[in-house]
Design a protein around this motif. Structure first.
Motif, PDB file in Angstrom:
ATOM      1  N   LEU A 267       1.504   9.590   4.480  1.00 35.08           N
ATOM      2  CA  LEU A 267       0.133   9.332   4.940  1.00 35.08           C
ATOM      3  C   LEU A 267      -0.745   8.701   3.866  1.00 35.08           C
ATOM      4  CD1 LEU A 267      -0.552  12.539   7.071  1.00 35.08           C
ATOM      5  CD2 LEU A 267       0.153  10.272   7.842  1.00 35.08           C
ATOM      6  N   SER A 268      -0.468   9.007   2.608  1.00 33.13           N
ATOM      7  CA  SER A 268      -1.327   8.459   1.546  1.00 33.13           C
ATOM      8  C   SER A 268      -0.830   7.108   1.050  1.00 33.13           C
ATOM      9  CB  SER A 268      -1.424   9.446   0.378  1.00 33.13           C
ATOM     10  OG  SER A 268      -0.140   9.702  -0.164  1.00 33.13           O
ATOM     11  N   GLU A 269       0.469   7.002   0.782  1.00 28.23           N
ATOM     12  CA  GLU A 269       1.027   5.768   0.236  1.00 28.23           C
ATOM     13  C   GLU A 269       1.604   4.850   1.309  1.00 28.23           C
ATOM     14  OE1 GLU A 269       0.609   5.172  -2.909  1.00 28.23           O
ATOM     15  OE2 GLU A 269      -0.250   7.156  -3.290  1.00 28.23           O
ATOM     16  N   LYS A 270       1.726   5.366   2.532  1.00 25.14           N
ATOM     17  CA  LYS A 270       2.356   4.615   3.629  1.00 25.14           C
ATOM     18  C   LYS A 270       3.755   4.148   3.233  1.00 25.14           C
ATOM     19  CE  LYS A 270      -1.264   4.973   6.282  1.00 25.14           C
ATOM     20  NZ  LYS A 270      -2.018   5.983   5.529  1.00 25.14           N
ATOM     21  N   THR A 271       4.429   5.036   2.498  1.00 20.08           N
ATOM     22  CA  THR A 271       5.773   4.759   1.987  1.00 20.08           C
ATOM     23  C   THR A 271       6.625   6.013   2.123  1.00 20.08           C
ATOM     24  OG1 THR A 271       4.952   3.155   0.369  1.00 20.08           O
ATOM     25  CG2 THR A 271       7.100   4.131  -0.076  1.00 20.08           C
ATOM     26  N   LEU A 272       7.896   5.812   2.439  1.00 20.76           N
ATOM     27  CA  LEU A 272       8.821   6.935   2.503  1.00 20.76           C
ATOM     28  C   LEU A 272       9.966   6.640   1.526  1.00 20.76           C
ATOM     29  CD1 LEU A 272      10.052   8.622   5.814  1.00 20.76           C
ATOM     30  CD2 LEU A 272      11.065   8.956   3.572  1.00 20.76           C
TER      31      LEU A 272
END
Length: 363
Positions: free
Chosen positions: A176-181
């Motif tokens: 949700l914060s970095e829009k990265t997994l």
């Protein structure tokens, strides 16, 4: 010989309301955020209902305050996720499904939160047969609904987030914060495509089960869905959903007796509030939630009884058994509350004699 395809018991929103979504898209002249199937204005019309210029009727999916739905839709057009909170039966999952259907055209990217939900349900897992055969590879990776939504720029849904263990919840923070997994095993990552977002739901009655961390709360914009404001609003919701369920179950198209439905809704509202509708008599409330969803279930069960074992007209005796079962969850405490309610609120009420007798018999 061709075997006919069986009808599903409950279709996904994007399939059941495909004609409405298609009509809205055809008349939608407003700007759409990246990857959205409809503009925010059209999504709002889909949720609240209306009539299009060509005469197409859009059925309301949510009956309640317009501003709540405006905030919910607007949130999903930003980089903040949406958290829908409310007591059981306030249409959190229903609204979540229809938002995903209208925005992404796909409501199936769902994680069902439970105490047993692990981190892999939110991040990713592994196909262990392929892992053993091929070693660490993208082919052995099993995408979660969240990861798939990130790749495709769609809405992912997480039901009952507060039932998920806290350490698993925290897997969402980076998403949700970095829009990265990140996928450290493969030394790579999945970056969210524009259009990606998350809708989570939580139950007010689960407060304290697995509280969201302050870090996670900051990533969500919270919308509290209340119980219906008025008896007429709740009656409208119950009647409409019972008709829809009747069609899906193949029940004959006989209209439910509105007065019996009104009585069920009145009972639920009075016991839920601990006060009669006229405000004159205080009542004890039972242990159950007595949600609008349960009222729908009671009426639907009664209508099924009337169709298969009666004359097709919903009567007091048809709803009484399910109603008593919905109210009495605790056989001692709730039974005392219910019997007292029948005597002080229902017994002398005009036009309720048959209803009182049927409930007394079932009790």
């Amino acid at each position: 010989m061709t075997t006919p395809t069986p009808e599903v018991l409950r279709g996904h929103a994007e399939h059941v309301y495909a004609h409405e979504l298609s009509a809205l898209a055809a008349h939608d002249a407003h700007p759409r955020p990246p990857m959205w199937k409809l503009s925010p204005r059209a999504v709002l019309t889909y949720l609240l209902g209306g009539r299009l210029p060509d005469g197409t009727e859009i059925s309301p999916k949510y009956v309640g305050e317009r501003r709540l739905m405006e905030v919910a839709v607007a949130t999903l057009a930003t980089d903040r996720a949406l958290l829908l909170i409310g007591v059981p039966g306030t249409a959190k999952s229903w609204v979540s499904e229809h938002l995903a259907a209208a925005i992404s055209g796909d409501s199936t990217l769902l994680v069902q939160g439970t105490a047993g939900t692990d981190e892999g349900a939110i991040r990713y897992g592994w196909n262990y047969a392929r892992l053993l055969a091929e070693g660490l590879s993208e082919g052995a990776l099993v995408e979660s609904p969240v990861m798939f939504a990130m790749r495709e720029g769609k809405i992912a849904r997480i039901e009952e987030l507060t039932r998920v263990q806290s350490d698993v919840q925290d897997a969402l923070i980076t998403v949700l914060s970095e829009k990265t997994l990140p996928i450290p095993e493969l030394r790579t990552e999945v970056q969210a495509v524009r259009g990606f977002n998350i809708i989570a739901t939580a139950n007010n009655r689960d407060k304290g089960v697995n509280e969201l961390s302050s870090a996670l709360k900051r990533r969500f914009n919270t919308v509290v869905l209340p119980v219906p404001d008025s008896l007429e609003d709740e009656l409208s919701i119950v009647t409409r959903r019972v008709e829809q369920l009747g069609r899906s179950l193949g029940l004959p198209a006989v209209p439910p007796a509105l007065e019996e439905v009104r009585r069920v809704v009145t009972v639920f509202r009075e016991l839920r509030a601990g006060l009669t509708e006229d405000g004159k008599t205080k009542l004890k409330s039972p242990s159950g939630s007595l949600s609008t969803a349960e009222a729908i279930s009671v009426v639907n069960q009664g209508l099924t009884l009337s169709v298969h074992f009666g004359d097709g007209t919903l009567r007091a005796r048809d709803v009484a058994s399910s109603l008593v079962g919905a109210v009495i969850k605790d056989p001692v405490q709730d039974r005392a509350v219910w019997n007292e309610y029948l005597e002080i609120a229902i017994k002398k009420r005009d036009g309720w004699k048959e209803f009182y007798a049927a409930c007394r018999e079932e009790s």
